[in-house]
Design an enzyme around this catalytic site. Sequence first.
Site, PDB file in Angstrom:
ATOM      1  N   ARG A   1      51.190  34.437  35.422  1.00 13.66           N
ATOM      2  CA  ARG A   1      50.302  35.014  36.424  1.00 13.66           C
ATOM      3  C   ARG A   1      49.646  33.852  37.171  1.00 13.66           C
ATOM      4  O   ARG A   1      49.056  32.971  36.546  1.00 13.66           O
ATOM      5  CB  ARG A   1      49.232  35.857  35.746  1.00 13.66           C
ATOM      6  CG  ARG A   1      48.294  36.458  36.733  1.00 13.66           C
ATOM      7  CD  ARG A   1      47.233  37.277  36.075  1.00 13.66           C
ATOM      8  NE  ARG A   1      46.476  37.972  37.106  1.00 13.66           N
ATOM      9  CZ  ARG A   1      45.280  38.473  36.913  1.00 13.66           C
ATOM     10  NH1 ARG A   1      44.715  38.393  35.738  1.00 13.66           N
ATOM     11  NH2 ARG A   1      44.654  39.084  37.892  1.00 13.66           N
TER      12      ARG A   1
ATOM     13  N   GLU B   1      50.036  44.862  34.291  1.00 12.85           N
ATOM     14  CA  GLU B   1      50.397  43.693  35.093  1.00 12.85           C
ATOM     15  C   GLU B   1      51.418  42.819  34.368  1.00 12.85           C
ATOM     16  O   GLU B   1      52.308  42.248  34.993  1.00 12.85           O
ATOM     17  CB  GLU B   1      49.130  42.890  35.412  1.00 12.85           C
ATOM     18  CG  GLU B   1      48.206  43.653  36.351  1.00 12.85           C
ATOM     19  CD  GLU B   1      46.778  43.152  36.336  1.00 12.85           C
ATOM     20  OE1 GLU B   1      46.430  42.372  37.200  1.00 12.85           O
ATOM     21  OE2 GLU B   1      46.011  43.558  35.450  1.00 12.85           O
TER      22      GLU B   1
ATOM     23  N   HIS C   1      44.310  41.467  42.484  1.00 12.50           N
ATOM     24  CA  HIS C   1      44.802  42.574  41.647  1.00 12.50           C
ATOM     25  C   HIS C   1      46.111  43.120  42.217  1.00 12.50           C
ATOM     26  O   HIS C   1      46.479  44.269  41.966  1.00 12.50           O
ATOM     27  CB  HIS C   1      43.808  43.755  41.564  1.00 12.50           C
ATOM     28  CG  HIS C   1      42.481  43.429  40.974  1.00 12.50           C
ATOM     29  ND1 HIS C   1      41.300  43.867  41.526  1.00 12.50           N
ATOM     30  CD2 HIS C   1      42.139  42.715  39.878  1.00 12.50           C
ATOM     31  CE1 HIS C   1      40.292  43.435  40.789  1.00 12.50           C
ATOM     32  NE2 HIS C   1      40.771  42.724  39.785  1.00 12.50           N
TER      33      HIS C   1
ATOM     34  N   ASN D   1      49.150  34.145  30.887  1.00  6.48           N
ATOM     35  CA  ASN D   1      48.037  34.206  31.836  1.00  6.48           C
ATOM     36  C   ASN D   1      47.026  33.150  31.402  1.00  6.48           C
ATOM     37  O   ASN D   1      46.249  33.359  30.470  1.00  6.48           O
ATOM     38  CB  ASN D   1      47.422  35.617  31.808  1.00  6.48           C
ATOM     39  CG  ASN D   1      46.319  35.775  32.834  1.00  6.48           C
ATOM     40  OD1 ASN D   1      45.948  34.817  33.524  1.00  6.48           O
ATOM     41  ND2 ASN D   1      45.783  36.977  32.927  1.00  6.48           N
TER      42      ASN D   1
ATOM     43  N   GLY E   1      38.478  52.719  35.619  1.00  5.37           N
ATOM     44  CA  GLY E   1      39.304  53.785  36.206  1.00  5.37           C
ATOM     45  C   GLY E   1      40.078  54.574  35.172  1.00  5.37           C
ATOM     46  O   GLY E   1      40.242  55.788  35.294  1.00  5.37           O
TER      47      GLY E   1
ATOM     48  N   ARG F   1      29.727  40.728  40.397  1.00 12.17           N
ATOM     49  CA  ARG F   1      29.873  40.254  41.776  1.00 12.17           C
ATOM     50  C   ARG F   1      29.199  41.223  42.740  1.00 12.17           C
ATOM     51  O   ARG F   1      29.272  42.440  42.552  1.00 12.17           O
ATOM     52  CB  ARG F   1      31.355  40.137  42.162  1.00 12.17           C
ATOM     53  CG  ARG F   1      32.091  39.090  41.384  1.00 12.17           C
ATOM     54  CD  ARG F   1      33.516  38.928  41.923  1.00 12.17           C
ATOM     55  NE  ARG F   1      34.341  38.235  40.960  1.00 12.17           N
ATOM     56  CZ  ARG F   1      35.504  38.689  40.493  1.00 12.17           C
ATOM     57  NH1 ARG F   1      36.009  39.830  40.937  1.00 12.17           N
ATOM     58  NH2 ARG F   1      36.178  37.990  39.618  1.00 12.17           N
TER      59      ARG F   1
END
Length: 402
Positions: free
Chosen positions: A90, A386, A180, A7, A333, A241
Amino acid sequence: MNVLVVNAGSSSLKYQLFDMDKNTVLAKGLCERIGIDGRITHSPADKEGFKADLPMKTHADAIKYVIDALVDKNHGVVKSLKEIDAVGHRVLHGGAKFHESVLIDDKVLAAIEECIPLGPLHNPANLTGIRSCAEVLGKDFPQVAVFDTAFGMTMPEKAFLYAIPHRYYDDYKIRRYGFHGTSHRFVSARAAQMLGRPASELKIITCHLGNGSSVSAVKNGKCVDTSMGLTPLEGLPMGTRSGSIDPAVIEFISEHENKSAKEVLRILNKESGMLGITGKSSDFRDLHAEAKKGDDRCQLAIDIFTYAVRKYIGAYMAAMEGVDAVVFTAGVGENDREIRADVCKGLDFMGISLDEDKNSNAPRGTEAVISKDSSKAKILVIPTNEELVIAKDTVDIVLNRK
Ligand code: AMP
């Protein structure tokens, strides 16, 4: 088969080496400050790792150090380069071109390059990562691109098209792409396994809540809507953001403070969200701590965030005509019980009932069912992975299984 997952960011490169036959991670690590000075942190699974300051003028330098670390006598996990079979990358933006992961060749490289206007910060870095691997490992070494936007390509037109003149879609492919995607894909598939039912008959809402956050509606195994848009700025308010705002705000700030649109967008990306509201932090751990000390703004930021997630859950239930599972994943989460409780508060009337004890006792970093037994929809915590998706896609493509 051993797969190196890469990544690449603008000045960093994260990596993991998977042994896909044994389903294990052999080593992981991070190269930082590429182009500045250079630092590698290498962590093998069963050996002592190391940190070192090493000169990294380019990403190719970083890749060389990664390979050296992986084959190193003391800290390595394979004997030679021959034991690495493929690299999976990625890639942030695949535009409208890539609906799934692909084996990288010159045409794919050119197409990723064409997507740079859509992902100006990440795609150039991703390309550099791919080209650097080709430089170090050889042009014919199998490399696979896994796109963050691919999972969103199944959205129907009514969900992905913005209500602006159609020529902007025709000419520039301006639309909702979503991000995502690899995470939403992984946790929705895993949720179906946890429910013991085929994904093809389930309605799942996946909440990827981290520093960047997005919610997806996954119906019959396919993404039918998602909160991020052309860029990751749309949707939920996030760490730094703003999420969705009235676009007229951009002109207003620009005129009143004599700033360019680019500068206002930088503020919306880097100085807004939780950080912007509180002026203190983008990290939810800090927000909770400050709120408990009586900082009303920190509590307000938390409330704004959970209110927005709750609204998406309601909207996506309407879009899918119901829901079988709500999934929480990513840094917030997976770890933040208070945020999960807040998001689910008052949703019992929609068949989403959180079990306070199960939620509070759910161990961090592991899968858990946190809904009441009586809840119509299951509420699940699923750690995202991921890198594993990228490694699996790489194996499938390299072995021509896809
Ligand atoms: P991610 O972008 O998925 O890596 O998530 C990063 C964010 O997760 C951080 O900014 C924190 O706000 C949040 N986070 C990580 N660990 C915890 C924790 N133990 N409790 C609450 N929030 C956490």
